[in-house]
Design a protein around this motif. Sequence first.
Motif, PDB file in Angstrom:
ATOM      1  N   LYS A 250     105.147  79.590  74.798  1.00 41.02           N
ATOM      2  CA  LYS A 250     105.623  78.572  73.905  1.00 41.02           C
ATOM      3  C   LYS A 250     106.803  78.942  73.060  1.00 41.02           C
ATOM      4  O   LYS A 250     107.041  80.165  72.647  1.00 41.02           O
ATOM      5  N   LYS A 251     107.826  78.063  73.085  1.00 47.05           N
ATOM      6  CA  LYS A 251     109.313  78.285  72.477  1.00 47.05           C
ATOM      7  C   LYS A 251     109.121  78.211  70.817  1.00 47.05           C
ATOM      8  O   LYS A 251     108.413  77.112  70.444  1.00 47.05           O
ATOM      9  N   LYS A 252     109.860  78.907  70.103  1.00 47.81           N
ATOM     10  CA  LYS A 252     109.991  78.799  68.820  1.00 47.81           C
ATOM     11  C   LYS A 252     111.130  77.815  68.484  1.00 47.81           C
ATOM     12  O   LYS A 252     112.099  77.910  68.956  1.00 47.81           O
TER      13      LYS A 252
ATOM     14  N   GLU B 181     128.023  71.883  82.216  1.00 50.39           N
ATOM     15  CA  GLU B 181     127.202  72.831  82.865  1.00 50.39           C
ATOM     16  C   GLU B 181     125.926  72.023  83.166  1.00 50.39           C
ATOM     17  O   GLU B 181     124.669  72.652  83.692  1.00 50.39           O
ATOM     18  N   PHE B 182     125.588  70.610  82.880  1.00 48.84           N
ATOM     19  CA  PHE B 182     124.612  69.931  83.147  1.00 48.84           C
ATOM     20  C   PHE B 182     123.364  70.265  82.442  1.00 48.84           C
ATOM     21  O   PHE B 182     122.195  70.505  82.831  1.00 48.84           O
ATOM     22  N   ARG B 183     123.431  70.623  81.150  1.00 50.06           N
ATOM     23  CA  ARG B 183     122.467  71.244  80.184  1.00 50.06           C
ATOM     24  C   ARG B 183     122.462  70.495  78.801  1.00 50.06           C
ATOM     25  O   ARG B 183     123.556  69.802  78.577  1.00 50.06           O
ATOM     26  N   SER B 184     121.340  70.276  78.531  1.00 48.11           N
ATOM     27  CA  SER B 184     121.196  69.933  76.979  1.00 48.11           C
ATOM     28  C   SER B 184     121.813  70.784  76.093  1.00 48.11           C
ATOM     29  O   SER B 184     122.052  72.133  76.406  1.00 48.11           O
TER      30      SER B 184
ATOM     31  N   ILE C  35     122.896  76.403  74.325  1.00 51.45           N
ATOM     32  CA  ILE C  35     122.794  77.503  73.155  1.00 51.45           C
ATOM     33  C   ILE C  35     121.770  78.815  73.790  1.00 51.45           C
ATOM     34  O   ILE C  35     122.335  79.883  73.430  1.00 51.45           O
ATOM     35  N   GLU C  36     120.537  78.464  74.050  1.00 54.63           N
ATOM     36  CA  GLU C  36     119.634  79.566  74.523  1.00 54.63           C
ATOM     37  C   GLU C  36     120.263  80.180  75.634  1.00 54.63           C
ATOM     38  O   GLU C  36     120.200  81.381  75.604  1.00 54.63           O
ATOM     39  N   PHE C  37     121.179  79.564  76.723  1.00 53.82           N
ATOM     40  CA  PHE C  37     121.722  80.148  77.771  1.00 53.82           C
ATOM     41  C   PHE C  37     122.778  81.011  77.124  1.00 53.82           C
ATOM     42  O   PHE C  37     122.708  82.348  77.558  1.00 53.82           O
ATOM     43  N   LEU C  38     123.367  80.931  76.348  1.00 58.68           N
ATOM     44  CA  LEU C  38     124.666  81.566  75.758  1.00 58.68           C
ATOM     45  C   LEU C  38     123.914  82.854  74.801  1.00 58.68           C
ATOM     46  O   LEU C  38     124.428  83.970  75.039  1.00 58.68           O
ATOM     47  N   LEU C  39     122.854  82.629  74.179  1.00 52.30           N
ATOM     48  CA  LEU C  39     122.361  83.493  73.444  1.00 52.30           C
ATOM     49  C   LEU C  39     121.742  84.456  74.172  1.00 52.30           C
ATOM     50  O   LEU C  39     122.093  85.935  74.121  1.00 52.30           O
ATOM     51  N   ARG C  40     120.888  84.257  75.157  1.00 46.28           N
ATOM     52  CA  ARG C  40     120.101  85.049  76.312  1.00 46.28           C
ATOM     53  C   ARG C  40     121.382  85.887  77.159  1.00 46.28           C
ATOM     54  O   ARG C  40     121.191  87.211  77.327  1.00 46.28           O
ATOM     55  N   GLU C  41     122.409  85.335  77.321  1.00 43.87           N
ATOM     56  CA  GLU C  41     123.564  86.101  78.128  1.00 43.87           C
ATOM     57  C   GLU C  41     124.307  86.929  77.303  1.00 43.87           C
ATOM     58  O   GLU C  41     124.494  88.218  77.371  1.00 43.87           O
TER      59      GLU C  41
END
Length: 57
Positions: free
Chosen positions: A3-5, A26-29, A34-40
């Motif tokens: 489950k995501k926080k 990038e065809f993302r919400s 934001i999650e992608f950028l933080l993960r990277e």
Amino acid sequence: MAKKKSFPLRIDPALYEIIERWAQEEFRSVNAHIEFLLREAARQAGRLKKEKKKEND
């Protein structure tokens, strides 16, 4: 899938517009981008454990 926080995020409106346009390209919400950028950023800083590949990948 875990489950995501969820939490409120205050962000500068100009930065939000940049991220919003970038996410569309990038065809993302915005949230997913934001999650992608933080993960990277976490991965590049060596703070994210390597994710195991699924057998079907």
